[in-house]
Design a protein around this motif. Structure first.
Motif, PDB file in Angstrom:
ATOM      1  N   CYS A  91       0.816  -1.213   0.000  1.00 23.39           N
ATOM      2  CA  CYS A  91       0.000   0.000   0.000  1.00 23.39           C
ATOM      3  C   CYS A  91       0.847   1.259   0.000  1.00 23.39           C
ATOM      4  O   CYS A  91       0.387   2.324  -0.404  1.00 23.39           O
ATOM      5  CB  CYS A  91      -0.949  -0.001   1.200  1.00 23.39           C
ATOM      6  N   GLY A  92       2.081   1.147   0.491  1.00 26.56           N
ATOM      7  CA  GLY A  92       2.968   2.307   0.518  1.00 26.56           C
ATOM      8  C   GLY A  92       2.730   3.231   1.696  1.00 26.56           C
ATOM      9  O   GLY A  92       3.442   4.232   1.843  1.00 26.56           O
ATOM     10  N   CYS A  94       1.280   1.997   5.151  1.00 23.89           N
ATOM     11  CA  CYS A  94       1.110   1.411   6.493  1.00 23.89           C
ATOM     12  C   CYS A  94       2.438   1.472   7.260  1.00 23.89           C
ATOM     13  O   CYS A  94       3.465   1.908   6.746  1.00 23.89           O
ATOM     14  CB  CYS A  94       0.616  -0.035   6.381  1.00 23.89           C
ATOM     15  N   CYS A  97       5.234  -0.480   5.447  1.00 26.33           N
ATOM     16  CA  CYS A  97       5.687   0.218   4.241  1.00 26.33           C
ATOM     17  C   CYS A  97       6.526   1.437   4.611  1.00 26.33           C
ATOM     18  O   CYS A  97       7.563   1.698   4.000  1.00 26.33           O
ATOM     19  CB  CYS A  97       4.496   0.636   3.382  1.00 26.33           C
ATOM     20  N   CYS A 105       3.719  -5.797   3.842  1.00 24.26           N
ATOM     21  CA  CYS A 105       2.721  -4.725   4.003  1.00 24.26           C
ATOM     22  C   CYS A 105       1.476  -5.222   4.748  1.00 24.26           C
ATOM     23  O   CYS A 105       0.978  -6.318   4.484  1.00 24.26           O
ATOM     24  CB  CYS A 105       2.331  -4.213   2.617  1.00 24.26           C
TER      25      CYS A 105
END
Ligand SMILES: NC(=O)c1ccc[n+]([C@@H]2O[C@H](COP(=O)([O-])OP(=O)(O)OC[C@H]3O[C@@H](n4cnc5c(N)ncnc54)[C@H](O)[C@@H]3O)[C@@H](O)[C@H]2O)c1
Ligand SMILES: [Zn+2]
Ligand SMILES: [Zn+2]
Length: 337
Positions: A91-92, A94, A97, A105
């Motif tokens: 997701c980039g 959380c 991440c 992730c």
């Protein structure tokens, strides 16, 4: 589009026509040029993977292709780009991440597991700006497909998690797609590789990939390596292989678990204590880690295409997937939709 579809775990898959996917706002749709047949696809079909929750389902997660469409929020990609993607789409945003651990992730999406996958003409992928990886022209799609799962997973397992060093012994239990990739990577790194498998064809392939020793499973790795492996991988996912990997380590050695174990294994934890062994898990590889791997592929030091032994069509996938319960052909099988 045409896609391989199954309606229930273990139900015979079929090739049918289904609706084309649309890209999520943050995602992309990729036209699949090549998709590897990984044992995780078989685990999914067997019902071993809790991420598959809805039917009909389209499997396939190890792919290379060309961006067909992007969602409204995507900034870095346009149709026409040649790409691969880690099967763990992060997701980039959380906690994992943010710390640079996109391969685990908290909100990961996985084509072929959490949603429809790449045994199809088109596949939708999430969070394109975080996950898509541009392919150099020099790397063809069949070679690149493995970068989506097994070759990249093996790279992380050997280099980043196992921390294999030149001159060290690396034992690889199971010489299928993951194992042969690990053999090639460890040998290119300057490590000495002992490969084990139950199939002669796999052992022959392991020798070609750079194994110094390639022997039948059951052999004494501590004897073969003059004291034990520094790093050892279970690249199968079997209690016997996992235990053999741990037993074959020298003191303070590192075991890396890559193969999926549907049941919790019984392991020689007495040796883990007495020899101060490390037990490590490895899960895919984040997109941010790809440049180092791609540079080695582009330079010809790693040759994932050499592991491909068979190319099949979508129509051949149902039989090939079902046949994975039995011993299969050595090397990597690529699906060309
Ligand atoms: N951790 C991850 O991120 C990750 C990523 C990809 C694959 N996997 C898992 O890795 C495992 C390997 O996948 P693959 O696609 O390379 O599998 P594969 O089917 O291509 O290869 C398995 C190999 O193991 C050999 N084998 C079977 N039983 C054996 C035994 N008892 N001793 C020695 N060798 C034996 C087979 O002959 C074959 O060569 C699977 O469990 C897969 O789900 C995990
Ligand atoms: Zn995340
Ligand atoms: Zn896989």
């Amino acid at each position: 589009m045409r896609a391989v579809v199954y309606e229930a775990f273990r139900a015979p898959p079929a090739v049918t026509t289904v609706d084309d996917p649309a890209p999520p706002a943050h995602g992309a749709v990729v036209r699949v040029e090549a998709s590897g047949l990984c044992r995780s696809d078989w685990h999914g079909w067997m019902g071993h993977d809790p991420d598959i929750r809805a039917f009909p389902h389209v499997p396939g997660h190890e792919l290379a292709g060309v961006v067909e469409a992007v969602g409204a929020d995507v900034r870095g990609w346009r149709p026409g780009a040649r790409v691969t993607v880690p099967f763990v789409c992060a997701c980039g945003a959380c906690e994992q991440c943010a710390a640079g651990h996109e391969q685990i992730c908290d909100r990961q999406r996985q084509p072929g597991f959490t949603h429809w996958g790449s045994f199809a003409e088109l596949v939708a992928l999430d969070w394109a700006d975080v996950n898509l990886v541009a392919l150099p022209d020099a790397v063809d799609s069949a070679a690149a497909a493995g970068l989506g799962c097994r070759f990249a997973t093996a790279y992380r397992a050997v280099v980043q998690v196992g921390r294999a060093q030149p001159g060290e012994w690396v034992a690889v239990h199971g010489c299928g797609g993951v194992g042969l990739s690990a053999v090639m990577i460890a040998a290119a790194l300057g490590a000495r590789v002992a490969a084990l498998d139950v199939a002669d064809g796999a052992l022959e392939a392991a020798r070609r990939a750079g194994a110094e020793v390639a022997v039948r499973a059951g052999a004494d790795v501590r004897e073969l390596t003059g004291g034990g492996a520094h790093v050892s991988l279970d690249a199968i996912g079997a209690e016997a292989a996992c235990a053999a990997s741990i037993r074959g380590l020298r003191k303070r050695g590192r075991h890396v678990q890559v193969g999926l174990l549907p049941e919790p294994p019984r392991l020689p934890m007495d040796l883990v204590i007495a020899r101060e062994l490390e037990l490590l898990g490895s899960h895919g590889m984040a997109a941010r880690a790809y440049p180092e791997l791609l540079a080695l592929v582009e330079a010809g030091r790693l040759r994932p295409g050499d592991l491909v032994t068979r190319e099949i069509a979508l129509d051949d996938v149902p039989a090939a997937l079902a046949a994975m319960g039995e011993a299969g052909p050595p090397g990597v099988t690529i699906v060309r939709p």
